[in-house]
Design an enzyme around this catalytic site. Structure first.
Site, PDB file in Angstrom:
ATOM      1  N   GLN A   1      -9.887   7.575  19.413  1.00  8.46           N
ATOM      2  CA  GLN A   1     -10.525   6.306  19.741  1.00  8.46           C
ATOM      3  C   GLN A   1     -11.407   6.510  20.967  1.00  8.46           C
ATOM      4  O   GLN A   1     -11.118   7.320  21.834  1.00  8.46           O
ATOM      5  CB  GLN A   1      -9.475   5.229  20.000  1.00  8.46           C
TER       6      GLN A   1
ATOM      7  N   GLU B   1      -3.486  12.108   5.346  1.00  6.72           N
ATOM      8  CA  GLU B   1      -4.813  12.335   5.923  1.00  6.72           C
ATOM      9  C   GLU B   1      -5.538  13.382   5.098  1.00  6.72           C
ATOM     10  O   GLU B   1      -4.937  14.368   4.663  1.00  6.72           O
ATOM     11  CB  GLU B   1      -4.672  12.789   7.373  1.00  6.72           C
TER      12      GLU B   1
ATOM     13  N   CYS C   1     -13.443  -0.054  11.843  1.00  3.50           N
ATOM     14  CA  CYS C   1     -14.572   0.068  12.760  1.00  3.50           C
ATOM     15  C   CYS C   1     -15.824  -0.549  12.160  1.00  3.50           C
ATOM     16  O   CYS C   1     -16.933  -0.267  12.607  1.00  3.50           O
ATOM     17  CB  CYS C   1     -14.810   1.541  13.127  1.00  3.50           C
TER      18      CYS C   1
END
Length: 399
Positions: A238, A285, A357
């Site tokens: 982040q 992931e 985002c």
């Protein structure tokens, strides 16, 4: 008397918008605009802090006062949801990261003659704004700009752009250079001397044949909760520690006391490792180096985190898999997660904590989830890209 129009909001790209729908560059809510385009300043303007503002593409909104900036971040989320006809929910006040808090940046450098320009690109342009000031970056990152300019004057090729990536890690700053040619002993020594003199956590260079780590006194790490992760070069983090804290807090509130959690698009473990204390976490992931780092960290800490290298776009978790969890965390790239959201909408997972985002792709996916029977309970806007039109958020869905 000349008629004026009131600026009522800021559009997604940063223009002020009048009450009759006209877009005015540089205007702020509360300003008035004359028929000839002259802006009459209102109460929500601020004096820009940076000499480059107006040219540099790193900031669009330094002229906006704090309260109006927070309102803009919140309104971006409200507007995106309204565009998808998602019923109004509790959209919480925006949390903004402070100035000089950006811990990662991707800049561009260009050598012309003996001069090197380094910085963000100009707005809507490939021109580089040579950074001599930056109220965005951590001071430790900005302190490297002038030394990097000197280094690149030695090793950068003429008129060949160099990508300069900076990131703050636990041990100090990581520097990654892409597109340089460090040929000869002098150039090689200059790179080593630079890394040592500035006590870098890691120095890696891509000369066209892949990334090569030239300096790494010890494994560079980042800490999530009480777990330390040895991160690959320029791993996604982040943008600010304040923004990370805001998102982790929102996700923690969203999942509540769920005992088994799936963390999808888990990266190097921002949420999985921050929430793992005593819980069973499944982390998926698609980036192999990121999930390997997360797995190694969880194993060292003996955390109850099971990892899987999985492309969630091509092979999303199906309802039978999702139904095993008390909560699902979703943190996809900007485009969202249409394939995974379709499976979630058909599942019985009781809670979804969706981190995004991109308010537009979040709202699109929210519509799919709501149509599938979920309720969007609340949304937490987060403005960690301060003075930018880039907005992040976390939302809670429940059945």
């Amino acid at each position: 008397m000349t008629e004026t129009a009131l600026i009522t909001r800021i559009a997604a790209r940063g223009d002020g918008v009048t009450d009759d729908g006209r877009h005015v560059a540089g205007a702020v809510p509360g300003d008035r605009v004359r028929e000839d385009g002259i802006i009459i300043p209102g109460p929500n303007r601020a004096e820009p802090l940076c000499r480059h503002f107006g040219k540099c593409g790193g900031c669009e909104l330094q002229h906006v006062a704090e309260g109006a900036l927070a309102d803009f971040v919140r309104d971006r989320v409200l507007g995106a949801l309204a565009a998808q006809d998602v019923a109004a929910v509790a959209v919480l006040p925006a949390q903004l990261s402070p100035p000089q808090s950006r811990r990662r940046a991707a800049l561009t450098a260009l050598r012309t003659g003996k001069q090197v320009a380094i910085g963000f690109n100009a707005a809507q342009s490939n021109q580089i704004v040579d950074m001599r000031q930056c109220p965005l970056l951590l001071p430790e990152l900005f302190a490297l700009i002038a030394p990097l300019r000197e280094l690149l004057a030695m090793i950068a090729q003429q008129r060949r752009p160099v990508k300069v990536k900076l990131q703050m890690l636990d041990q100090g700053v990581e520097v990654v250079l892409e597109g340089v040619k460090a040929e000869g002993l002098d150039a090689a020594m200059a790179l080593q001397d630079f890394a040592g003199a500035h006590k870098l956590a890691r120095f890696a260079v891509d000369q066209g044949q892949g990334l090569e780590t030239l300096w790494q006194p010890e494994p560079p790490t980042v800490r999530f909760g009480d777990v330390t992760v040895e991160v690959p070069a320029f791993s996604f983090l982040q943008a600010t520690t304040a923004g990370q804290a805001a998102l982790v807090d929102a996700v923690t509130r969203a999942v509540g006391d769920a005992g088994a959690i799936a963390d999808l698009f888990a990266g190097v473990g921002t949420f999985a490792l921050s929430l793992q204390k005593g819980r069973k976490i499944y982390a998926a992931e698609g980036a192999r180096d990121a999930i390997a780092a997360l797995k190694a960290a969880a194993n060292r800490a003996r955390a109850l985190v099971a990892t899987e290298h999985r492309d969630l776009f091509r092979r999303p978790l199906i309802p039978a898999e999702l139904n095993r969890f008390g909560a699902v965390i979703l943190d996809p790239p900007r485009a969202g997660a249409e394939e995974q959201v379709a499976q979630l909408a058909a599942s019985d997972a009781p809670v979804i904590a969706y981190v995004s985002c991109n308010p537009a792709s979040f709202a699109r996916d929210a519509k799919r989830l709501v149509d599938g029977g979920y309720t969007l309970d609340w949304v937490q806007p987060v403005g960690q890209f301060r003075w930018s039109t880039h907005v992040e958020l976390a939302g809670r869905f429940s059945r």
